[in-house]
Motif scaffolding. Structure first.
Motif, short mmCIF file in Angstrom:
data_model
loop_
_atom_site.label_atom_id
_atom_site.label_comp_id
_atom_site.label_asym_id
_atom_site.label_seq_id
_atom_site.Cartn_x
_atom_site.Cartn_y
_atom_site.Cartn_z
N ASN A 270 -38.60 25.38 31.29
CA ASN A 270 -37.38 24.70 31.72
C ASN A 270 -36.12 25.44 31.27
N TYR A 271 -36.17 26.02 30.08
CA TYR A 271 -35.00 26.68 29.52
C TYR A 271 -35.21 28.19 29.42
N ARG A 272 -35.89 28.74 30.44
CA ARG A 272 -36.13 30.17 30.52
C ARG A 272 -34.82 30.88 30.88
N GLY A 273 -34.85 32.20 30.78
CA GLY A 273 -33.67 33.00 31.08
C GLY A 273 -33.20 32.85 32.52
N ARG A 274 -31.94 32.45 32.65
CA ARG A 274 -31.33 32.30 33.98
C ARG A 274 -29.92 32.83 33.94
N GLY A 275 -29.43 33.17 35.12
CA GLY A 275 -28.04 33.57 35.27
C GLY A 275 -27.81 35.04 34.95
N TYR A 276 -26.54 35.42 34.94
CA TYR A 276 -26.18 36.82 34.75
C TYR A 276 -26.52 37.34 33.37
N ILE A 277 -26.51 36.48 32.35
CA ILE A 277 -26.83 36.95 31.00
C ILE A 277 -28.19 36.44 30.53
N GLN A 278 -28.93 35.79 31.42
CA GLN A 278 -30.25 35.27 31.08
C GLN A 278 -30.18 34.26 29.93
N LEU A 279 -29.40 33.20 30.14
CA LEU A 279 -29.31 32.11 29.17
C LEU A 279 -30.72 31.59 28.90
N THR A 280 -31.12 31.54 27.64
CA THR A 280 -32.48 31.19 27.27
C THR A 280 -32.49 30.23 26.09
N GLY A 281 -33.36 29.24 26.13
CA GLY A 281 -33.57 28.32 25.01
C GLY A 281 -32.75 27.04 25.13
N ARG A 282 -33.39 25.95 24.77
CA ARG A 282 -32.74 24.63 24.84
C ARG A 282 -31.45 24.59 24.02
N ASP A 283 -31.43 25.22 22.85
CA ASP A 283 -30.21 25.23 22.04
C ASP A 283 -29.05 25.86 22.80
N ASN A 284 -29.28 26.99 23.45
CA ASN A 284 -28.21 27.63 24.21
C ASN A 284 -27.80 26.80 25.42
N TYR A 285 -28.75 26.23 26.13
CA TYR A 285 -28.42 25.39 27.28
C TYR A 285 -27.58 24.19 26.82
N THR A 286 -27.92 23.63 25.67
CA THR A 286 -27.17 22.48 25.14
C THR A 286 -25.76 22.89 24.75
N ARG A 287 -25.64 23.93 23.94
CA ARG A 287 -24.35 24.37 23.42
C ARG A 287 -23.40 24.79 24.55
N VAL A 288 -23.89 25.62 25.45
CA VAL A 288 -23.05 26.12 26.54
C VAL A 288 -22.72 25.00 27.51
N GLY A 289 -23.70 24.16 27.80
CA GLY A 289 -23.44 23.03 28.70
C GLY A 289 -22.35 22.12 28.17
N ARG A 290 -22.41 21.81 26.88
CA ARG A 290 -21.36 20.96 26.28
C ARG A 290 -20.00 21.63 26.39
N ALA A 291 -19.95 22.91 26.05
CA ALA A 291 -18.69 23.65 26.06
C ALA A 291 -18.07 23.71 27.46
N LEU A 292 -18.92 23.80 28.47
CA LEU A 292 -18.42 23.93 29.84
C LEU A 292 -18.36 22.60 30.59
N GLY A 293 -18.86 21.53 29.96
CA GLY A 293 -18.87 20.23 30.63
C GLY A 293 -19.86 20.16 31.78
N ILE A 294 -20.97 20.88 31.63
CA ILE A 294 -22.02 20.92 32.65
C ILE A 294 -23.32 20.46 32.00
N ASP A 295 -24.03 19.55 32.63
CA ASP A 295 -25.28 19.03 32.05
C ASP A 295 -26.43 20.00 32.31
N LEU A 296 -26.47 21.06 31.52
CA LEU A 296 -27.52 22.07 31.67
C LEU A 296 -28.84 21.62 31.06
N VAL A 297 -28.80 20.64 30.16
CA VAL A 297 -30.04 20.17 29.55
C VAL A 297 -30.88 19.41 30.58
N ASN A 298 -30.26 18.52 31.33
CA ASN A 298 -31.00 17.76 32.34
C ASN A 298 -31.08 18.48 33.68
#
Length: 128
Positions: free
Chosen positions: A38-66
């Motif tokens: 679910n939290y595999r590398g995606r996007g231009y920088i290959q965002l990986t890991g639930r921690d990164n999806y959570t942190r970046v999602g919060r910062a950008l106001g995007i629900d990347l966890v769900n």
């Protein structure tokens, strides 16, 4: 081979492979949670890991966890890349006029994986 039977369980099954490889790392749960896939590398920088999806999602106001698939959307991927640039690259590089590909890469990818390919691509673009 003693591990051949185990290997066959994962053959051509990217969900199982990712869940195994990324289990209990980067904020992911155990293999059975499916977080690795679910939290595999995606996007231009290959965002990986639930921690990164959570942190970046919060910062950008995007629900990347769900909705982790949003990280692959080009517009969202660009926002994620800019976020990492501002938070991890710019503060570590200092003088961009003197920085090289290695310096910039270190902010996002400290292990420098793929550095040679990145340097070659940069050289190609710089010739234009």
């Amino acid at each position: 081979f003693p591990n051949a039977k185990i290997a066959l369980q994962y053959e051509r099954k990217p969900e199982k492979i990712a869940s195994l490889v990324y289990a209990n790392r980067m904020g992911n749960g155990p293999e059975s949670s499916g977080d690795g896939y679910n939290y595999r590398g995606r996007g231009y920088i290959q965002l990986t890991g639930r921690d990164n999806y959570t942190r970046v999602g919060r910062a950008l106001g995007i629900d990347l966890v769900n909705h982790p698939e949003l990280a692959a959307d080009p517009a969202t991927a660009a926002k994620i890349a800019v976020y990492f640039w501002k938070k991890r690259v710019a503060p570590r590089v200092g003088d961009f006029n003197q920085a090289g590909v290695r310096d910039v890469t270190r902010g996002i990818n400290p292990a420098q994986r793929g550095l040679e390919k990145r340097q070659a691509q940069f050289a190609k673009v710089a010739q234009r």
